[in-house]
Design an enzyme around this catalytic site. Structure first.
Site, short mmCIF file in Angstrom:
data_model
loop_
_atom_site.label_atom_id
_atom_site.label_comp_id
_atom_site.label_asym_id
_atom_site.label_seq_id
_atom_site.Cartn_x
_atom_site.Cartn_y
_atom_site.Cartn_z
N ARG A 35 24.47 62.44 49.90
CA ARG A 35 24.80 61.85 49.23
C ARG A 35 25.39 63.92 48.51
O ARG A 35 24.44 64.48 48.61
CB ARG A 35 24.85 61.61 47.79
CG ARG A 35 25.17 59.51 48.52
CD ARG A 35 24.69 58.66 46.99
NE ARG A 35 25.42 57.71 47.55
CZ ARG A 35 25.62 56.64 47.28
NH1 ARG A 35 27.11 57.53 46.98
NH2 ARG A 35 26.68 55.23 47.54
N ASP A 36 26.48 64.31 49.06
CA ASP A 36 26.74 65.21 48.06
C ASP A 36 26.64 65.07 46.44
O ASP A 36 26.77 65.01 45.84
CB ASP A 36 28.35 65.98 47.82
CG ASP A 36 28.47 67.37 47.50
OD1 ASP A 36 28.27 68.20 48.62
OD2 ASP A 36 27.94 67.92 46.17
N ILE A 37 25.67 66.20 45.79
CA ILE A 37 25.44 66.75 44.66
C ILE A 37 25.76 67.24 43.35
O ILE A 37 25.39 66.66 42.30
CB ILE A 37 23.52 67.58 44.83
CG1 ILE A 37 23.15 67.76 43.69
CG2 ILE A 37 24.49 69.05 44.61
CD1 ILE A 37 21.45 68.17 43.88
N GLU A 99 29.74 77.55 51.39
CA GLU A 99 28.55 77.60 50.86
C GLU A 99 26.85 78.14 51.88
O GLU A 99 26.28 78.70 51.65
CB GLU A 99 28.34 76.99 49.64
CG GLU A 99 29.48 77.37 48.46
CD GLU A 99 29.61 76.99 47.21
OE1 GLU A 99 28.90 76.01 46.78
OE2 GLU A 99 30.90 77.32 46.44
N VAL A 100 27.09 76.35 52.31
CA VAL A 100 25.46 76.27 52.99
C VAL A 100 26.23 76.29 54.24
O VAL A 100 26.94 75.82 54.70
CB VAL A 100 25.18 74.62 52.40
CG1 VAL A 100 24.36 74.90 53.37
CG2 VAL A 100 24.92 74.94 50.73
N HIS A 104 28.19 71.18 58.61
CA HIS A 104 28.63 69.66 57.57
C HIS A 104 29.53 69.74 57.88
O HIS A 104 30.56 70.14 57.73
CB HIS A 104 27.43 70.16 56.37
CG HIS A 104 28.49 71.21 55.98
ND1 HIS A 104 27.73 72.65 55.83
CD2 HIS A 104 28.90 70.55 54.53
CE1 HIS A 104 27.79 73.07 54.58
NE2 HIS A 104 29.46 72.18 54.12
N HIS A 106 32.25 67.07 55.51
CA HIS A 106 32.17 66.31 53.95
C HIS A 106 33.12 65.20 54.85
O HIS A 106 34.84 64.97 54.99
CB HIS A 106 33.35 67.01 53.16
CG HIS A 106 32.44 69.02 52.20
ND1 HIS A 106 32.20 68.48 51.43
CD2 HIS A 106 32.14 70.20 53.09
CE1 HIS A 106 31.42 69.69 51.27
NE2 HIS A 106 31.76 70.50 52.32
P1 AMP Z 1 30.04 74.08 51.30
O1 AMP Z 1 30.71 74.86 50.10
O2 AMP Z 1 31.12 73.46 52.31
O3 AMP Z 1 29.08 74.71 52.36
O4 AMP Z 1 29.64 72.45 50.84
C1 AMP Z 1 28.08 72.50 50.45
C2 AMP Z 1 27.98 71.82 49.92
O5 AMP Z 1 26.65 70.82 49.43
C3 AMP Z 1 28.49 71.44 48.01
O6 AMP Z 1 29.54 70.43 47.48
C4 AMP Z 1 27.31 70.95 47.09
O7 AMP Z 1 27.71 70.66 45.81
C5 AMP Z 1 26.01 70.48 47.90
N1 AMP Z 1 24.94 70.15 47.97
C6 AMP Z 1 23.91 72.13 47.75
N2 AMP Z 1 23.47 71.28 47.46
C7 AMP Z 1 23.01 69.93 47.80
C8 AMP Z 1 22.12 69.33 47.54
N3 AMP Z 1 20.49 69.53 47.30
N4 AMP Z 1 22.01 68.48 47.90
C9 AMP Z 1 23.03 67.62 48.47
N5 AMP Z 1 24.04 68.48 47.83
C10 AMP Z 1 23.66 69.31 48.00
#
Ligand code: AMP
Length: 113
Positions: A35-37, A99-100, A104, A106
């Site tokens: 799950r997204d945090i 951002e990450v 991944h 969504h």
């Molecule tokens: P993106 O903008 O596509 O890189 O999405 C990264 C997603 O990772 C965002 O929706 C964040 O809320 C989610 N996220 C960041 N850290 C965590 C975490 N520790 N556990 C779950 N989701 C996370």
């Protein structure tokens, strides 16, 4: 001089390797989903391949199966959880909202499971 080229480990590496906790909802040999945090829908799941690729922009012929694999697992997950409607999204690059930098998918649904 010896230079070590180390891959940058993201938060998703650490979730994959169980170094930080996450609410894991699906796992098999190739894919992990949690799950997204900060959920942007009632159900917001992130699907990652266990094999690391930073972004859709880095996909090569050797890794071209990975985005499809994530979609397939998301589809199977939706069927298992009786989620009949959802959105699938890849953010690509900083300018695309990524951002990450660990590939991944969504999975967003207004339905709950
Ligand atoms: P993106 O903008 O596509 O890189 O999405 C990264 C997603 O990772 C965002 O929706 C964040 O809320 C989610 N996220 C960041 N850290 C965590 C975490 N520790 N556990 C779950 N989701 C996370």
């Amino acid at each position: 001089m010896i230079i070590f080229l180390m891959e940058e480990r993201t938060i998703f590496h650490r979730i994959r390797d169980r170094e930080v906790p996450a609410d894991i909802v699906f796992e098999d040999a190739e894919v992990l989903a949690f799950r997204d945090i900060l959920p942007k829908a009632r159900t917001h799941i992130l699907f990652i391949p266990k094999y690391f690729v930073a972004s859709l922009t880095d996909i090569t012929p050797e890794t071209a199966h990975l985005p499809g694999l994530l979609i397939l697992k998301a589809q199977q997950f939706a069927k298992e959880k009786s989620l009949t409607g959802y959105k699938l999204l890849f953010h690509v690059g900083k300018a695309g909202g990524q951002e990450v930098f660990y590939l991944h998918l969504h999975f967003l649904s207004d339905q709950e499971f």
